[in-house]
Scaffold this active site. Structure first.
Site, short mmCIF file in Angstrom:
data_model
loop_
_atom_site.label_atom_id
_atom_site.label_comp_id
_atom_site.label_asym_id
_atom_site.label_seq_id
_atom_site.Cartn_x
_atom_site.Cartn_y
_atom_site.Cartn_z
N LYS A 274 0.84 -1.20 0.00
CA LYS A 274 0.00 0.00 0.00
C LYS A 274 0.88 1.26 0.00
CE LYS A 274 -0.18 -0.23 5.04
NZ LYS A 274 -0.96 -0.72 6.20
N TYR B 254 15.40 30.45 6.69
CA TYR B 254 14.30 31.28 7.19
C TYR B 254 14.28 31.34 8.71
CZ TYR B 254 12.51 30.73 2.43
OH TYR B 254 12.37 30.72 1.08
C1 LIG Z 1 -0.18 -1.78 6.77
C2 LIG Z 1 -0.78 -3.05 7.20
C3 LIG Z 1 0.01 -4.19 7.41
C4 LIG Z 1 1.52 -4.17 7.37
O1 LIG Z 1 2.03 -3.67 8.58
P1 LIG Z 1 3.61 -3.65 8.86
O2 LIG Z 1 3.72 -3.30 10.29
O3 LIG Z 1 4.18 -2.61 7.96
O4 LIG Z 1 4.12 -5.01 8.55
C5 LIG Z 1 -0.63 -5.39 7.70
N1 LIG Z 1 -1.98 -5.45 7.78
C6 LIG Z 1 -2.77 -4.38 7.61
C7 LIG Z 1 -4.24 -4.53 7.74
C8 LIG Z 1 -2.20 -3.14 7.34
O5 LIG Z 1 -2.98 -2.06 7.19
#
Ligand SMILES: *Cc1c(COP(=O)(O)O)cnc(C)c1O
Length: 401
Positions: free
Chosen positions: A55, A285
């Site tokens: 994702k 800045y």
């Molecule tokens: C993002 C996510 C993961 C992965 O989590 P990590 O800690 O990066 O391994 C797994 N399951 C769900 C439902 C997620 O949203």
């Protein structure tokens, strides 16, 4: 972007040696590190299978390139939050099982079903999935999500039986198949906390209720990266790993190296300017930093427009084997380091044009230092590096070109 070249670099990368020909500003992603991490996590999780979570454009690494590397290394599934992200993977030609779990009433459920995307369902989505399946005359593949304590999406335990009954009725009608039950952990990065035991207990109950009701599950899955690494009792049939696959540690007291992981992302640029200044020179800045002595300032051409947090003054930049803190306010396009000395300009010691690394793997500053400087976690720093920074890929495998 040419078809079959998801990384968009025309297959160049792999020949380029970054130490001799630094890219002006780039996120360099080592796909061999991704494959190494995936193989390691696979071993830890075995006999459970691994879902590679890609994702948010693969936590900033590039979802398609990472997904390909993960599948090459043995991942069986891909995971995304949104159906739109899953469809992007299909469009890139990836045919592996994909699960998407975060939806709105506007989500393209029909597109997902048509493209064989598995759909996570916590409650209200069921009606939308069923309507789309009915229209398409094609059954949806559904993973029911139980909220075991995280308090985000997922079905509350008291509504679980009702959700199951409704889903299994639609299964009878041939509109869907319940292929999975899953949940998500809240505190697995703090392995001593008792809430994980409670989540595990509720998950086992929910699976038992589903199986007693007649669900014929392909996969039960609960663990994220910290759960995979610290709680073998959470592995079930499959683990969903994101952070660990990218080579980063979810634990505050263990480094990536301690865990046998290799950070895949290096954020590198080159020194864009060097200038000798007197003591008392204000920098950037607000003039919040002033030089203590006559010195040389180095201009680093990256800032919050590239996703470097503005708040992260003091974050490390590695140049010519030494690490300098960013001084003064980080701007949209640039930040400044103080070399602490004069007499560099015009000599062979001049850093102008030399590689400057904000974070990376062994030998480079760890991304956790930028996270600490920003009051956040490594997940956020890698994920927020913006689309303004080109991604380049090292060690592409067979499927990557
Ligand atoms: C993002 C996510 C993961 C992965 O989590 P990590 O800690 O990066 O391994 C797994 N399951 C769900 C439902 C997620 O949203």
């Amino acid at each position: 972007m040419p078809e079959g070249d998801p990384t968009g670099d025309g297959g160049r990368i792999g020949q380029v040696s970054f130490s001799s020909a630094p890219t002006e500003r780039a996120v360099e992603v080592d796909l061999e590190a991704i494959r190494h991490n995936l193989r390691h996590l696979l071993e830890v999780a075995s006999p459970a299978r691994v879902m590679a979570v890609v994702k948010a454009d693969g936590y900033g690494h590039g979802a398609v390139a990472v997904a390909k590397a993960a599948l090459e290394a043995g991942a069986s599934w891909l995971g995304t939050a949104h159906i739109s992200e899953a469809l992007d993977l299909r469009r890139a030609g990836l045919e592996a099982p994909v699960l998407a779990w975060l939806h709105t009433p506007e989500s393209d459920f029909a597109g997902g079903i048509e493209q064989g995307i598995d759909i996570g369902v916590s409650g209200w989505e069921l009606d939308h999935v069923v309507a789309a399946a009915r229209r398409l005359e094609r059954p949806a593949r559904v993973h029911l999500k139980i909220d075991t304590g995280l308090g985000r999406n997922g079905c509350p335990p008291e509504l679980w039986e009702d959700l199951l009954d409704r889903a299994l009725e639609h299964q009878e009608e041939g509109l869907l198949r319940v292929v999975g039950v899953f949940s998500h952990l809240a505190v697995a990065d703090e392995p001593h906390r008792p809430e994980t035991d409670e989540q595990l207990r509720r998950f086992r109950d929910a699976v038992a209720v589903a199986e007693d009701a007649g669900a014929d599950l392909e996969v039960r899955h609960l663990a994220n990266t910290p759960g995979t690494l610290s709680r073998p009792d959470c592995h079930f049939d499959m683990v969903r790993v994101g952070l660990g696959m990218y080579g980063l540690s979810p634990f505050s007291d263990q480094s990536a190296e301690d865990l046998g992981l290799r950070p895949a992302m290096t954020f590198a640029t080159v020194v864009a300017g060097c200038k000798e200044v007197p003591a008392g020179q204000g920098v950037s800045y607000g003039l919040s930093y002033r030089t203590e002595r006559p010195t040389t300032l180095g201009l680093i051409p990256t800032g919050y427009g590239d996703g470097v947090p503005r708040i992260a003054t003091g974050g490390p930049v590695r140049i010519d084997g030494r690490t300098y803190p960013a001084v003064g306010r980080i701007a949209m396009d640039q930040l400044v380091v103080d070399f602490g000395t004069q007499g560099l300009i015009g000599t062979e010691r001049s850093p102008l044009g030399h590689r400057a690394v904000l974070f990376g793997g062994a030998g480079d500053p760890p991304v956790e230092e930028w996270a600490a400087a920003s009051g956040t976690i490594n997940y956020e720093i890698v994920t927020r590096i913006s689309g303004r920074v080109p991604r380049t890929y090292l060690n592409k495998g067979h499927a990557g070109d």
